[in-house]
Scaffold this active site. Structure first.
Site, short mmCIF file in Angstrom:
data_model
loop_
_atom_site.label_atom_id
_atom_site.label_comp_id
_atom_site.label_asym_id
_atom_site.label_seq_id
_atom_site.Cartn_x
_atom_site.Cartn_y
_atom_site.Cartn_z
N SER A 1 0.83 -1.20 0.00
CA SER A 1 0.00 0.00 0.00
C SER A 1 0.87 1.26 0.00
O SER A 1 1.73 1.41 -0.85
CB SER A 1 -0.96 -0.05 1.20
OG SER A 1 -2.03 0.83 1.01
N ASP B 1 -6.02 -4.05 -2.23
CA ASP B 1 -5.00 -3.67 -1.24
C ASP B 1 -4.32 -4.89 -0.60
O ASP B 1 -4.98 -5.79 -0.08
CB ASP B 1 -5.68 -2.83 -0.16
CG ASP B 1 -4.69 -2.11 0.74
OD1 ASP B 1 -3.49 -2.43 0.69
OD2 ASP B 1 -5.12 -1.23 1.49
#
Length: 602
Positions: A361, A475
């Site tokens: 991320s 993610d």
């Protein structure tokens, strides 16, 4: 004293201690000398045990063999160590296979001969048990740290500066341990026999040459072989002796396979050397490009970009060769990930080298920028412009797939990274995303950097998922937010992790859940309401981090050192606090590095 007798004396003294002449003569009578070529099996798992062996020179791999033909190296036998003694005592078939890690000379004692030795020297049993226990306790990392590293440098092209590179690499490895740089003239001179370095395997001089080369392993931490510029007996010899074969090329050269690569067997044999592609660059003004041309043309285990004359790059390569590379993993955490910039600045100021980076991320973005060669100061400047001025996280859309539009975000990412491919980065890099189809973590270590980073930070509901090779990616924080375990698997001897998540986030404490109308009214210019409640995007971000909290704890246990800056007071979307977060990260890292140095952890 001839070479075999000298090797027998050394092996006997390791097993029995001081040994007298009659006992040595008896061992000579019982001993059988067995040469084993690299990747050749001495015996296989399940074979009948008929002898005990002692490694006179060279190195042997102990491997666990599976029914499907695959195998795993589980240990090594070094000069002076025994092979097969457990089957001798238990009278059971071989519990593992053994093959040569390089051309090796063994001393073989048939079972009846070894019985005779044990009867005459019962103290050897204790020594054999000690060796067994020590070998069982020896981890793969310890083996790599203590074993000699033999490196053959092979030039892919006539214009490659082979001699210059070999000398610079030898200078770099000397900082990690004693180093011997060998070319054929050196070998001929030291052995006092002209042309011995280029004798074929069948030549009578082959055995003393192999023995002399193997002896150098006991004297030096690194033996670097400078091959001939092309196919020759010496080049083939260097490859057979090597643990690592460096395929050296000019980055702007022709990526087609070179004739000398034909000496490398394309099958994954036990004991085959690790292949390392090194691309030389004249300077570091531009990010490397078109590395994929080189990777598609050949099978390699890893690749590195090296700037000619750049000592830091040669130091990085030396640490990878020695199994002592330093990997840095940066975790996700929204805006809190800006603390990573301060951590990077502190590591630089403390002269702690970073050889490989990875993350998830926001941590993946920070790691990629560092791998591009950006300084922490440049990272702070570029991210301030993107997140404080342009603000792609404020570009809302009709929430059919996500709350945020990816149009502005893609424009910003394109501006930051362009069309750079992961394999073109100055440092080795990876990032992690989550596959919605298979519920598994995906490690990105090749291909479009922009696509990989977008997937790694695609929080479901906040930004659209990324479709890549038929997989729907979101993610990476859902499955592996601080992938220290992934870094460890990629051969780094020391792993440093930085996490920017908090166990108890005070930004999510509230007295009650307000109604939608109360929330809407509190945002009006004339409102006096002071409602403290996280936004929907913050809730989704926090949920993604919670999803892998247990996995993160397990992954962090594989790290040697961990940074955890005090960023509790900052919100997940508090991008405007980038300078404060950078400063908090820097101050924490400086303090932590000082503590580690005091404790001897560095």
């Amino acid at each position: 004293m001839d070479l075999q007798r000298e090797q027998l004396v050394v092996a006997a003294e390791r097993l029995f201690g001081a040994i007298n002449e009659p006992a040595l003569a008896k061992l000579e009578r019982l001993a059988q000398w067995v040469p084993v070529r690299r990747s050749e099996f001495l015996f296989h798992q399940g074979d009948r045990a008929d002898a005990v062996y002692v490694v006179a020179s060279g190195r042997m791999h102990v491997v666990s063999e599976r029914a499907d033909g695959t195998w795993t190296v589980i240990g090594e036998a070094m000069p002076g160590e025994t092979i097969g003694e457990m089957s001798f005592f238990t009278h059971e078939p071989r519990s593992a296979g053994v093959c040569a890690a390089r051309d090796t000379m063994l001393i073989r004692f048939p079972n009846d001969a070894f019985d005779e030795i044990i009867t005459a020297h019962p103290e050897v049993v204790r020594e054999l048990m000690r060796v067994q226990v020590a070998r069982a306790r020896r981890s793969a990392a310890e083996i790599a740290a203590k074993s000699a590293v033999d490196v053959a440098i092979v030039a892919l092209g006539d214009d490659v500066p082979l001699r210059e590179f070999a000398q610079q690499l030898a200078d770099a490895t000397t900082a990690l341990g004693s180093t011997l740089l060998l070319d054929p003239d050196d070998v001929d001179r030291q052995l006092g026999i002209e042309g011995i370095s280029r004798v074929p395997e069948q030549d009578p001089k082959d055995a003393p040459l192999v023995a002399w080369l193997n002896v150098q392993e006991s004297k030096f931490r690194f033996v670097i072989y400078q091959t001939d510029p092309g196919v020759s007996e010496w080049t083939e010899r260097c490859i057979r002796q090597a643990d690592r074969v460096i395929l050296l090329a000019n980055a702007n050269g022709d990526p087609a396979r070179h004739d000398v690569e034909g000496l490398l067997d394309d099958t994954a044999r036990v004991g085959a050397p690790r292949r390392v592609l090194v691309l030389l660059h004249p300077d570091g003004d531009c990010v490397p490009s078109q590395t994929s041309r080189w990777l598609q043309a050949r099978r390699v285990d890893e690749h590195h970009h090296i700037r000619r004359g750049h000592a830091g790059d040669f130091g990085r390569l030396a640490r990878f060769l020695a199994g002592r590379a330093v990997g840095l993993v940066l975790g996700g955490g929204g805006a809190r990930g800006f603390a990573h910039i301060g951590i990077l600045r502190a590591l630089r100021d403390a002269n702690i080298p970073i050889d490989m980076v990875g993350g998830t991320s926001m941590g993946a973005s920070m790691a990629a920028q560092f791998a591009l060669g950006w300084t922490p100061e440049h990272m702070l400047e570029r991210n301030s412009h993107m997140w404080v001025t342009v603000r792609p996280h404020k570009q809302y859309t009709l929430p059919m797939v996500s709350f945020l539009s990816r149009k502005l975000s893609d424009q910003c990412t394109q501006e930051m990274y362009g069309d750079v491919q992961i394999e073109d980065l100055w440092l080795r890099f990876f990032c992690v995303s989550s596959d919605l189809v298979t519920a598994s973590a995906v490690v990105h270590q090749a291909g479009s950097l922009m696509t990989a980073l977008t997937a790694s930070a695609a929080v479901p509901g906040v930004t659209p998922p990324v479709l890549l090779d038929g997989r729907l990616l979101v993610d990476g924080a859902f499955l592996n937010n601080v992938p220290a375990d992934v870094m460890r698997e990629r051969g780094c001897g020391r792993v440093i992790a930085a996490e920017v998540t908090v166990e108890e986030d005070q930004n999510f404490t509230c007295e009650r859940v307000p109604t939608p109308w109360e929330l809407l009214g509190s945002k009006m210019p004339f409102s006096r309401a002071m409602l403290k409640f996280p936004s929907m995007i913050e809730i989704l971000l926090r949920a993604s981090l919670l999803a892998s909290s247990r996995r993160q704890t397990d992954a962090l246990q594989t790290a040697d050192l961990v940074f955890h800056p005090p960023i509790n007071e900052f919100g997940l979307l508090e991008f405007e606090s980038i300078e404060k977060l950078e400063r908090v990260g820097y101050e924490h890292a400086v303090s932590q590095i000082d503590a580690w140095r005091t404790a001897g952890a560095l």
